[in-house]
Structure formats: structure tokens, C-alpha cells
Design a protein around this motif. Structure first.
Motif, PDB file in Angstrom:
ATOM      1  N   ALA A  28       0.831  -1.204   0.000  1.00  0.00           N
ATOM      2  CA  ALA A  28       0.000   0.000   0.000  1.00  0.00           C
ATOM      3  C   ALA A  28       0.865   1.253   0.000  1.00  0.00           C
ATOM      4  N   ALA A  29       1.944   1.227   0.783  1.00  0.00           N
ATOM      5  CA  ALA A  29       2.831   2.394   0.861  1.00  0.00           C
ATOM      6  C   ALA A  29       3.601   2.590  -0.425  1.00  0.00           C
ATOM      7  N   ASP A  30       3.966   1.477  -1.106  1.00  0.00           N
ATOM      8  CA  ASP A  30       4.804   1.553  -2.303  1.00  0.00           C
ATOM      9  C   ASP A  30       3.999   1.778  -3.573  1.00  0.00           C
ATOM     10  N   PRO A 116      16.738   1.770   3.477  1.00  0.00           N
ATOM     11  CA  PRO A 116      15.427   1.182   3.200  1.00  0.00           C
ATOM     12  C   PRO A 116      14.295   2.201   3.347  1.00  0.00           C
ATOM     13  N   GLY A 117      13.378   2.170   2.387  1.00  0.00           N
ATOM     14  CA  GLY A 117      12.229   3.063   2.429  1.00  0.00           C
ATOM     15  C   GLY A 117      12.429   4.373   1.701  1.00  0.00           C
ATOM     16  N   ILE A 118      13.674   4.677   1.307  1.00  0.00           N
ATOM     17  CA  ILE A 118      13.982   5.925   0.612  1.00  0.00           C
ATOM     18  C   ILE A 118      14.331   5.613  -0.843  1.00  0.00           C
ATOM     19  N   SER A 119      13.718   6.343  -1.763  1.00  0.00           N
ATOM     20  CA  SER A 119      14.059   6.234  -3.183  1.00  0.00           C
ATOM     21  C   SER A 119      14.472   7.606  -3.687  1.00  0.00           C
ATOM     22  N   PRO A 155       4.971   3.265   7.284  1.00  0.00           N
ATOM     23  CA  PRO A 155       3.905   2.535   6.597  1.00  0.00           C
ATOM     24  C   PRO A 155       2.598   3.320   6.536  1.00  0.00           C
ATOM     25  N   GLN A 156       2.502   4.408   7.319  1.00  0.00           N
ATOM     26  CA  GLN A 156       1.253   5.170   7.358  1.00  0.00           C
ATOM     27  C   GLN A 156       1.317   6.460   6.536  1.00  0.00           C
ATOM     28  N   LEU A 260      -1.097   0.283 -12.313  1.00  0.00           N
ATOM     29  CA  LEU A 260      -0.840  -1.152 -12.106  1.00  0.00           C
ATOM     30  C   LEU A 260       0.658  -1.396 -11.955  1.00  0.00           C
ATOM     31  N   GLN A 261       1.028  -2.150 -10.926  1.00  0.00           N
ATOM     32  CA  GLN A 261       2.404  -2.574 -10.727  1.00  0.00           C
ATOM     33  C   GLN A 261       2.464  -4.100 -10.826  1.00  0.00           C
TER      34      GLN A 261
END
Length: 263
Positions: A28-30, A116-119, A155-156, A260-261
Motif C-alpha cells: 500500500a505504501a509503495d 530502506p524506504g527511501i528512493s 507505513p502510514q 498497475l504494478q
């Protein structure tokens, strides 16, 4: 107003017609990460209404087909994103509607190694003059730079931005001005649970050639669903212009999409 009715009906049907399915907090987060390391295909639509300097009943529509593909070049990670728009805009004589394919744009983002979590990605952008009608595009090749940041450590709550600058290259066609455009898209998303989320991702634009600009604000309602190995992100986001300059700037936009992923 037919565009608005059809867009609203389509988006509401999608949102309410979804059957419950399990989606992880990470998925959901990604789902809104423009640099997600997965293949993606998006169908995005904009209903545009109340253009500045034009009659109040003037409207238009834009549909964008977008494909994203992660690439491995040597030891480096890249993401290629290509977009093909179809426009229907009041830019003809007497504000008549002109419809057709617009300019194709492609950018390649080099993805940096991050925690992790950072792009974070940056790379070149190319816009090809593919418009079926010169009035629907710049009628000139453009080169630029794109930079994307996405923070999904929570995640939120997730947030980030897309920053683009591009300008025309080569000779400028007679009667046209050399395009030079900047765009900044701040985005934020708050997860409501069970795949539902809210947020916004308006695009702020500035035309360096004319000094015209538009700064909209959006508020989204979206739903992330898992269908096997495919993550579907479906949303509706009305947007209102907070500040604008120049004729032809939409004062209201209804943004709806199916993203869509493929994992």
C-alpha cells in the motif's frame, strides 16, 4: 460537462466495485512510489474545467498512457518511464476543441543506493514532437532533467516530489517560441487502512518563455488492491488552482487513474 459526468461515474464505479483483498502495508505504501523497482502501466485522466481567460463553460480532457520499466545497466539501477498523452483541449479558433496525440516524453532515472524506504533518482528527459496537431505539442524536440524523491519509511505516511526542467533544442519552427518549462509535483499520502488512503499529487507548472504558471491543490481518495502478483492503485483526486497566471490555465481539474504494478 459530459467529460465530468463520465469521469466521475467511471472513478466511483471503480472505487465502489472493488472486492476486498489482502494488501500488505508495504504494498500500500509503495503503490504511489514513482521509483518502485517494478514494471508498471498507468492509465491517467484529467478533466479540465474553467480555463482562465476563456468562457466559463469551456472544458477539456487529457488521457495519459504511461509505462515504467526498471533497467540494469552494468552495476547501476535505472528506471525508464515513457508517457503518451491524448489531448482534447479548447485551443482552436473561437475556443473550439482540438483533439489528438500529444508529445511523447521519456525519462531515465538513475537510482541511488539509499537506506530502506527511501528512493532517490535523477536523469535525463527527452520529449519528442509526436503531436498529431502542432497545437497539441511544442513542435520541437526538448531535452531536460528529472529528479524524484520518495520517502516511504513510514507505513502510514509517505511523501516526496518530482522535479522536471526541460527546454527546446535545435531550430525553433517559424511562428513558435522555444519551449522552456519547469514542473514541481509535491506528493503526500496517508494510509487509512485496508488499502484505502488519502493525499494529493498536484503538478505545479511554470513556463519560463511566457512567465505563466499554475499552482493547483489536490485531495485524493484512493484504494490499493492486490490481484495475484499485480498491485492496482485506483484513485480520484479533484484539484483546485490556488494561483495562476496567463490565459488557458485550468482552475479546476478532476484527476483519476488506474495504476498497475507487476511484481
Amino acid at each position: 460537462m459530459g467529460y465530468l459526468k463520465r469521469a466521475c461515474r467511471f472513478a466511483v464505479t471503480l472505487l465502489l466495485g472493488l472486492v476486498p483483498s489482502f494488501v500488505t502495508a508495504d504494498d500500500a505504501a509503495d503503490a504511489n512510489n514513482p521509483l518502485a523497482n517494478v514494471r508498471a502501466f498507468n492509465i491517467q485522466g484529467y478533466y479540465l474545467n474553467d480555463f482562465s481567460g476563456l468562457p466559463s463553460d469551456t472544458d477539456g480532457f487529457q488521457t495519459v498512457l504511461r509505462y515504467a520499466q526498471p533497467l540494469k545497466i552494468g552495476d547501476t539501477n535505472w528506471l525508464m518511464r515513457a508517457s503518451l498523452p491524448y489531448n482534447s483541449l479548447p485551443i482552436g479558433a473561437g475556443n473550439t476543441t482540438v483533439s489528438g496525440i500529444g508529445d511523447v516524453d521519456v525519462f531515465m532515472a538513475y537510482q541511488f543506493d539509499t537506506r530502506p524506504g527511501i528512493s532517490f533518482g535523477i536523469g535525463p528527459q527527452v520529449v519528442a514532437p509526436t503531436a498529431s496537431d502542432d497545437r497539441l505539442g511544442a513542435d520541437q524536440w526538448q531535452l531536460g532533467l528529472a529528479n524524484v524523491y520518495f520517502n516511504g519509511t513510514s507505513p502510514q505516511f509517505q511523501y516526496g516530489y518530482l522535479l522536471i526542467y526541460r527546454t527546446g533544442v535545435g531550430s525553433t519552427p517559424a511562428g513558435r517560441k522555444r519551449p522552456e518549462v519547469g514542473a514541481f509535483q509535491p506528493f503526500w499520502f496517508y494510509q487509512l487502512g485496508k488499502g484505502w488512503y488519502t493525499g494529493g499529487a498536484p503538478i505545479w507548472t511554470y513556463d519560463f518563455t511566457t512567465d505563466n504558471y499554475n499552482v493547483p491543490f489536490g485531495l485524493r481518495l484512493g484504494k490499493v488492491q492486490q490481484f495475484g502478483s499485480t498491485t492496482a492503485n485506483i484513485f480520484v483526486e479533484p484539484q483546485w488552482s490556488l494561483a495562476s497566471r496567463g490565459n488557458g490555465q485550468p482552475q479546476f481539474q478532476l484527476y483519476a487513474a488506474v495504476n498497475l504494478q507487476f511484481r
